[in-house]
Design an enzyme around this catalytic site. Structure first.
Site, short mmCIF file in Angstrom:
data_model
loop_
_atom_site.label_atom_id
_atom_site.label_comp_id
_atom_site.label_asym_id
_atom_site.label_seq_id
_atom_site.Cartn_x
_atom_site.Cartn_y
_atom_site.Cartn_z
N GLU A 101 0.85 -1.20 0.00
CA GLU A 101 0.00 0.00 0.00
C GLU A 101 0.89 1.25 0.00
O GLU A 101 2.03 1.22 0.49
CB GLU A 101 -0.89 -0.10 1.25
CG GLU A 101 -1.84 1.01 1.54
CD GLU A 101 -2.92 1.27 0.52
OE1 GLU A 101 -2.55 1.49 -0.65
OE2 GLU A 101 -4.11 1.34 0.87
N ASP A 102 0.37 2.34 -0.55
CA ASP A 102 1.15 3.59 -0.53
C ASP A 102 1.09 4.27 0.83
O ASP A 102 2.08 4.76 1.36
CB ASP A 102 0.68 4.56 -1.64
CG ASP A 102 -0.84 4.80 -1.64
OD1 ASP A 102 -1.56 4.20 -0.81
OD2 ASP A 102 -1.30 5.59 -2.48
N ASP A 105 -4.11 5.56 6.27
CA ASP A 105 -4.63 6.77 6.90
C ASP A 105 -5.72 6.37 7.91
O ASP A 105 -5.42 6.06 9.06
CB ASP A 105 -5.15 7.71 5.81
CG ASP A 105 -5.69 9.02 6.36
OD1 ASP A 105 -5.40 9.35 7.52
OD2 ASP A 105 -6.42 9.72 5.64
N PHE A 154 -1.97 16.19 3.96
CA PHE A 154 -2.32 15.56 2.68
C PHE A 154 -1.10 15.59 1.77
O PHE A 154 -0.57 16.66 1.47
CB PHE A 154 -3.51 16.26 2.01
CG PHE A 154 -4.00 15.49 0.83
CD1 PHE A 154 -4.77 14.34 1.00
CD2 PHE A 154 -3.65 15.88 -0.46
CE1 PHE A 154 -5.19 13.59 -0.09
CE2 PHE A 154 -4.07 15.13 -1.56
CZ PHE A 154 -4.85 13.99 -1.37
N ARG A 167 0.58 11.81 -9.33
CA ARG A 167 1.16 10.53 -8.92
C ARG A 167 2.59 10.38 -9.43
O ARG A 167 3.37 9.60 -8.88
CB ARG A 167 0.35 9.36 -9.49
CG ARG A 167 -1.06 9.23 -8.95
CD ARG A 167 -1.67 7.92 -9.46
NE ARG A 167 -3.11 7.87 -9.32
CZ ARG A 167 -3.76 7.46 -8.23
NH1 ARG A 167 -3.09 7.07 -7.18
NH2 ARG A 167 -5.07 7.42 -8.21
P1 IMP Z 1 -7.49 4.80 4.38
O1 IMP Z 1 -8.54 3.82 3.96
O2 IMP Z 1 -8.07 6.06 4.93
O3 IMP Z 1 -6.43 4.19 5.28
O4 IMP Z 1 -6.79 5.33 3.10
C1 IMP Z 1 -5.96 4.63 2.27
C2 IMP Z 1 -5.98 5.27 0.91
O5 IMP Z 1 -6.37 6.64 0.97
C3 IMP Z 1 -4.61 5.28 0.30
O6 IMP Z 1 -4.37 4.13 -0.46
C4 IMP Z 1 -4.64 6.51 -0.58
O7 IMP Z 1 -5.19 6.19 -1.83
C5 IMP Z 1 -5.60 7.45 0.12
N1 IMP Z 1 -4.89 8.47 0.92
C6 IMP Z 1 -4.79 8.55 2.26
N2 IMP Z 1 -4.08 9.63 2.63
C7 IMP Z 1 -3.69 10.24 1.49
C8 IMP Z 1 -2.90 11.40 1.21
O8 IMP Z 1 -2.37 12.10 2.09
N3 IMP Z 1 -2.73 11.69 -0.10
C9 IMP Z 1 -3.27 10.97 -1.11
N4 IMP Z 1 -4.00 9.87 -0.89
C10 IMP Z 1 -4.22 9.50 0.40
#
Ligand code: IMP
Length: 182
Positions: A101-102, A105, A154, A167
């Site tokens: 995963e990148d 959050d 962000f 990206r």
């Molecule tokens: P989560 O489900 O909130 O943990 O989010 C995971 C996904 O949200 C990541 O794979 C990203 O695609 C997106 N994401 C979360 N934070 C950021 C950010 O700071 N910038 C861009 N994409 C984000």
């Protein structure tokens, strides 16, 4: 002329740091999975692409790669509604899965994907993430392999997007607020 880099307030993770992270995590995964038959490195599209491509060059193991496309973000906010837009192409039953995963959050994406893979009978599931944003957590989730922990800002670049753009920036940077306050 305005370039993509002009939209960045601050570089948070440099290209050199990213390379060091890929080397370190690649070595760690190689060691931890050396006795595990054919693990699957499962990338979550699209953000995983640069990280997974660099990381896998440092995993010295016979492993398969697969992808899922899971969408949760809208602009700079997590929608909280996880949609699977493209599913994995192979059975995960009795397989060892390393989700790539990148960023983690809220934890909602991984919570959903991990539960799904468990339900489908995966033998083991671990997560490797380039970035961890623990202050954003809504659901408790601790990835086993973390590149670097970042504050609740962000970020874009190295796979991370703002409305599908940016990206292709080669480092991770904080997006200027003026870009999304417009
Ligand atoms: P989560 O489900 O909130 O943990 O989010 C995971 C996904 O949200 C990541 O794979 C990203 O695609 C997106 N994401 C979360 N934070 C950021 C950010 O700071 N910038 C861009 N994409 C984000």
């Amino acid at each position: 002329m305005c370039t993509m880099h002009d939209l960045i307030k601050e570089v948070l993770v440099t290209e050199v740091q990213i390379n060091d992270i890929c080397v370190r995590l690649g070595k760690q995964l190689t060691e931890d999975y050396k006795n595990t038959p054919r693990p699957i490195v499962l990338g979550l599209l699209k953000g995983c692409v640069p990280f997974m491509s660099d990381l896998m060059k440092h995993i010295d193991l016979e492993c398969e790669i697969e992808f899922m496309d899971v969408k949760s973000y809208d602009g700079t906010q997590s929608s909280g509604d996880i949609k699977i837009r493209m599913d994995i192409n192979t059975s995960v039953k009795d397989r060892h899965i390393i989700i790539c995963e990148d960023i983690v959050d809220t934890g909602k994406t991984l919570d959903t994907v991990v539960k799904l893979l468990k339900h489908r009978g995966a033998a083991s599931i671990e997560v490797v993430t380039l970035l961890d944003k623990p202050e954003g957590r809504v659901i408790p989730f601790t990835p086993k392999y973390i590149g670097i922990t970042i504050p609740k800002v962000f970020v874009v670049g190295y796979g991370l997007d703002y409305n599908e753009l940016l990206r292709n920036i080669p480092y991770v940077g904080v997006l200027k607020e003026s870009v999304y306050m417009k």
